[in-house]
Design a protein around this motif. Structure first.
Motif, PDB file in Angstrom:
ATOM      1  N   PRO A 109       0.806  -1.228   0.000  1.00 21.74           N
ATOM      2  CA  PRO A 109       0.000   0.000   0.000  1.00 21.74           C
ATOM      3  C   PRO A 109       0.840   1.279   0.000  1.00 21.74           C
ATOM      4  O   PRO A 109       0.429   2.282  -0.573  1.00 21.74           O
ATOM      5  CB  PRO A 109      -0.817  -0.113   1.288  1.00 21.74           C
ATOM      6  N   SER A 110       2.016   1.252   0.626  1.00 22.38           N
ATOM      7  CA  SER A 110       2.863   2.441   0.621  1.00 22.38           C
ATOM      8  C   SER A 110       3.363   2.762  -0.771  1.00 22.38           C
ATOM      9  O   SER A 110       3.546   3.919  -1.128  1.00 22.38           O
ATOM     10  CB  SER A 110       4.082   2.244   1.526  1.00 22.38           C
ATOM     11  N   ILE A 111       3.626   1.710  -1.534  1.00 20.11           N
ATOM     12  CA  ILE A 111       4.097   1.889  -2.904  1.00 20.11           C
ATOM     13  C   ILE A 111       2.995   2.517  -3.765  1.00 20.11           C
ATOM     14  O   ILE A 111       3.249   3.385  -4.580  1.00 20.11           O
ATOM     15  CB  ILE A 111       4.477   0.504  -3.495  1.00 20.11           C
ATOM     16  N   GLY A 113       0.000   3.854  -2.573  1.00 19.20           N
ATOM     17  CA  GLY A 113      -0.941   4.732  -1.881  1.00 19.20           C
ATOM     18  C   GLY A 113      -1.117   6.107  -2.470  1.00 19.20           C
ATOM     19  O   GLY A 113      -2.220   6.643  -2.469  1.00 19.20           O
ATOM     20  N   GLN A 164      -1.259   3.344   4.425  1.00 20.83           N
ATOM     21  CA  GLN A 164       0.098   3.359   3.857  1.00 20.83           C
ATOM     22  C   GLN A 164       1.153   3.387   4.958  1.00 20.83           C
ATOM     23  O   GLN A 164       2.115   4.119   4.863  1.00 20.83           O
ATOM     24  CB  GLN A 164       0.284   4.582   2.961  1.00 20.83           C
TER      25      GLN A 164
ATOM     26  N   MET B  47      -5.394  -5.503   4.808  1.00 19.96           N
ATOM     27  CA  MET B  47      -4.622  -4.519   4.040  1.00 19.96           C
ATOM     28  C   MET B  47      -4.741  -4.761   2.545  1.00 19.96           C
ATOM     29  O   MET B  47      -4.851  -3.845   1.749  1.00 19.96           O
ATOM     30  CB  MET B  47      -3.133  -4.617   4.392  1.00 19.96           C
ATOM     31  N   LEU B  51      -7.163  -4.277  -2.608  1.00 24.15           N
ATOM     32  CA  LEU B  51      -6.495  -4.419  -3.897  1.00 24.15           C
ATOM     33  C   LEU B  51      -6.990  -5.650  -4.646  1.00 24.15           C
ATOM     34  O   LEU B  51      -7.257  -5.604  -5.855  1.00 24.15           O
ATOM     35  CB  LEU B  51      -4.975  -4.512  -3.704  1.00 24.15           C
ATOM     36  N   MET B 231       8.309   4.987  -9.497  1.00 26.81           N
ATOM     37  CA  MET B 231       7.013   4.893  -8.816  1.00 26.81           C
ATOM     38  C   MET B 231       6.453   6.264  -8.497  1.00 26.81           C
ATOM     39  O   MET B 231       5.275   6.518  -8.675  1.00 26.81           O
ATOM     40  CB  MET B 231       7.181   4.212  -7.472  1.00 26.81           C
ATOM     41  N   ASN B 235       3.056   7.834  -9.941  1.00 25.76           N
ATOM     42  CA  ASN B 235       1.964   8.227  -9.040  1.00 25.76           C
ATOM     43  C   ASN B 235       1.730   9.731  -9.010  1.00 25.76           C
ATOM     44  O   ASN B 235       0.719  10.177  -8.498  1.00 25.76           O
ATOM     45  CB  ASN B 235       2.267   7.780  -7.605  1.00 25.76           C
ATOM     46  N   SER B 282       3.628  -0.181 -11.478  1.00 26.44           N
ATOM     47  CA  SER B 282       4.290  -0.052 -10.177  1.00 26.44           C
ATOM     48  C   SER B 282       4.327  -1.387  -9.442  1.00 26.44           C
ATOM     49  O   SER B 282       5.345  -1.758  -8.857  1.00 26.44           O
ATOM     50  CB  SER B 282       3.568   0.977  -9.313  1.00 26.44           C
ATOM     51  N   PHE B 286       7.628  -3.406  -8.416  1.00 30.84           N
ATOM     52  CA  PHE B 286       7.859  -3.677  -7.007  1.00 30.84           C
ATOM     53  C   PHE B 286       8.124  -5.154  -6.749  1.00 30.84           C
ATOM     54  O   PHE B 286       9.065  -5.515  -6.049  1.00 30.84           O
ATOM     55  CB  PHE B 286       6.666  -3.213  -6.175  1.00 30.84           C
ATOM     56  N   GLY B 304       6.186   8.510   2.113  1.00 26.84           N
ATOM     57  CA  GLY B 304       5.200   7.528   1.653  1.00 26.84           C
ATOM     58  C   GLY B 304       4.185   7.226   2.726  1.00 26.84           C
ATOM     59  O   GLY B 304       4.260   7.731   3.807  1.00 26.84           O
TER      60      GLY B 304
END
Lengths: 294, 304
Positions: A109-111, A113, A164, B47, B51, B231, B235, B282, B286, B304
């Motif tokens: 999520p940090s990547i 967010g 995040q 979490m 996604l 990234m 973003n 991304s 990653f 971040g």
């Protein structure tokens, strides 16, 4: 290293120095100047003294509201996010086989967010018939109006940032892993319980990274833009209208560059004062293990 | 002295039966591990579920979208992808991806080169005002962009760079992302200088030393720098929002915002499908290179 002049190093840092002057130092000074002017991009900036600031603090209800929600947002988001990050890091800091797997899952999520795609997802998850409400209903609850209620709307934005927590957690975890294990063993032989060990050994030893994370997260939280811009558009009733949104609207929608600069400077001064307080207080609570380097 | 680490389930060389205390500690360790795993799995699922659900929902029909919290589509369809890709503009999402790429590649290359040069200067040379300049790197790290944004915009407007990618490229190509300079300096400080000094004794210039000796050793750090910049640029929303105004130059982030604004409320499947595509680069990067990310943030600390 002989052979080249003592200015060789300057050549290498020259791009940085030029960039610093052009894109940071000059704009920094210029924005301070602009904050004392009236500038609509059409005519030249017109000096108006402290008029912008007077208006901000006496007659601008939007600014009052925006400042208030910004402070609420920062002071709830940062502690929540850091506490959660530290908690997970402590749980992870154990001889678990799957530590890397979890670390990766939490870091994803940090990547992502900051991405607009995630803000879009958030907007959908918290929609009236979105994922969260569908789950609530399927568990027998009443659906919640997330974006129609000021408190709930701010909560969705806060949650997006807390989600995040991964990068702060990875930094905590690295610090936890560098704590000397023999300290734990010694304390445990002396009969200290896990909480006492955490409170009296672990926590003091990782204060430098707590300090680092605190500053970085605070500075960033004050500048949050994407979340409220996409998810709530600052609403309802300006309850998520953070200062960066206000500055953006003033500068790039109504082209009131002078006034926008004044708001930016107020925001900057708030961030700077808080940072200075943090640095000043750090002498009292940040522990550098017999080491004067910072 | 009895160390906790001696009491491991694998046991030591001696065959004596475990004492009561050892048994108790082992049981405690097992319970602790179970609780930890349970908690971590639960939170991990929480979490990642949004996604997973996003990916599932992008294959749903619009009718199904708001009816079930399950991520699995009943009648999987790629209609959202097909319709979303076309967009309501004269361009397809392919065009917007190319625009994003065209912003990213020069920016990443410029960042890597300029930050390496600058970090090398700071880490290996003495020169006037060095302390002050390095302090400014740290200060820039903490300086909120919000305070410099308006004059930057005016500057780029005056030199005619609006609605081009130059405002996004040039500051980065001047080592403007202080975080990366800081990260490489930290990395360089940890590398012994023997090889560099040997090369200099053999008559190499400092630039040759940098290119042939330092850069190869810096490779892991440089990969981290490139990945993070990739990234962050992918973003980035506010930068293009301010500087890029014509739709034909829109990167993916702006195009997504545009599709929310222009698509009717019932076309969520298109928007979610395009969101999945926007996240895909991304995510792929990653997972292919995650160790560089973790090392990168552990080394310097990251936003971040």
């Amino acid at each position: 290293m002989g052979g080249e002049s003592k200015y060789a190093g300057l050549w290498y840092v020259a791009p940085y120095v030029i960039g610093l002057l052009l894109f940071t130092a000059f704009p920094f000074v210029a924005s301070f100047y602009l904050s004392f002017t009236d500038y609509d991009l059409l005519s030249k900036p017109e000096w108006v003294g402290t008029k912008n600031y007077e208006k901000l603090f006496s007659r601008d209800r939007t600014f009052d509201k925006s400042l208030k929600v910004t402070l609420i947002y920062v002071f709830t988001t940062v502690p929540l996010k850091l506490t959660f990050a530290l908690f997970i890091a402590v749980v992870l800091n154990y001889r678990l086989k799957a530590i890397n797997l979890f670390r990766t899952a939490y870091y994803v999520p940090s990547i992502l967010g900051g991405s607009i795609a995630i803000a879009v997802l958030w907007r959908y998850i918290f929609a009236d018939t979105g994922l969260v409400n569908m789950l609530i209903v399927s568990l027998g609850g009443e659906p919640i109006n997330w974006f129609g209620d000021p408190t709930n709307a701010l909560f969705t934005i806060t949650l997006l940032r807390c989600w995040q927590f991964g990068s702060a957690m990875v930094i905590f975890l690295a610090a936890l892993q560098s704590v000397d294990k023999s300290l734990y063993e010694a304390a445990s032989i002396d009969g200290a319980g896990p909480w006492q060990i955490f409170r009296n050994i672990t926590l003091p030893l990782i204060t430098p990274v707590i300090f680092f994370n605190l500053i970085m997260q605070t500075v960033q939280a004050f500048q949050e833009f994407n979340g409220p811009y996409i998810i709530t558009q600052g609403g309802p009733l300006k309850s998520t209208y953070l200062l960066p949104l206000y500055i953006y609207d003033k500068a790039f929608k109504s082209f009131d560059m002078g006034y926008a600069s004044a708001i930016a400077w107020v925001l900057f001064v708030i961030i700077m004062v808080l940072t200075l307080i943090a640095f000043w207080s750090s002498k009292k609570w940040v522990y550098y293990a017999g080491d004067k380097r910072s | 002295m009895a160390m906790l680490s001696d009491i491991s389930p694998k046991g030591r060389g001696d065959r004596r039966p475990p004492t009561q205390i050892e048994l108790k500690l082992r049981r405690k360790a097992r319970v602790s591990a179970t609780i930890r795993y349970g908690l971590l799995t639960l939170i991990g699922l929480l979490m990642v579920y949004p996604l997973i659900w996003l990916i599932g929902a992008s294959f749903k029909t619009n009718a199904e979208m708001f009816t079930s919290p399950s991520f699995w589509p009943n009648e999987p369809t790629v209609q959202g992808y097909i319709d979303g890709w076309k967009t309501s503009t004269p361009y397809t999402f392919g065009k917007f991806f190319l625009n994003s790429l065209w912003i990213i590649i020069p920016k990443v290359i410029g960042t890597a080169i300029s930050c390496t040069l600058v970090a090398y200067g700071f880490a290996r040379f003495e020169f006037p005002f060095k302390k002050f300049l390095f302090a400014s790197v740290i200060a820039t790290l903490l300086l909120p962009n919000v305070v410099t944004r308006i004059p930057q915009y005016l500057l780029f407007r005056d030199i005619g760079w609006l609605d081009s990618f130059l405002p996004l490229w040039v500051p980065s190509a001047m080592a403007g992302d202080a975080f990366f300079v800081f990260m490489i300096v930290q990395f360089l400080r940890a590398i012994p200088r023997d090889m560099e000094e040997a090369a200099r004794v053999d008559g190499a210039t400092t630039l040759q030393t940098l290119v042939y000796i330092v850069v190869p050793m810096l490779t892991p750090a440089l990969i981290s720098v490139c990945l993070f910049q990739f990234m962050w640029t992918m973003n980035d929303f506010l930068g293009p929002l301010i500087y890029v105004s014509s739709v034909e130059k829109y990167p993916v982030s702006l195009a997504l915002k545009l599709s929310i604004d222009t698509t009717e409320a019932f076309a969520w499947n298109q928007i979610l499908a395009m969101s999945v595509l926007a996240l895909a680069p991304s995510l792929t990067v990653f997972f292919l290179a995650q160790k560089y990310f973790i090392e990168g943030i552990s080394a310097g600390g990251v936003k971040g």
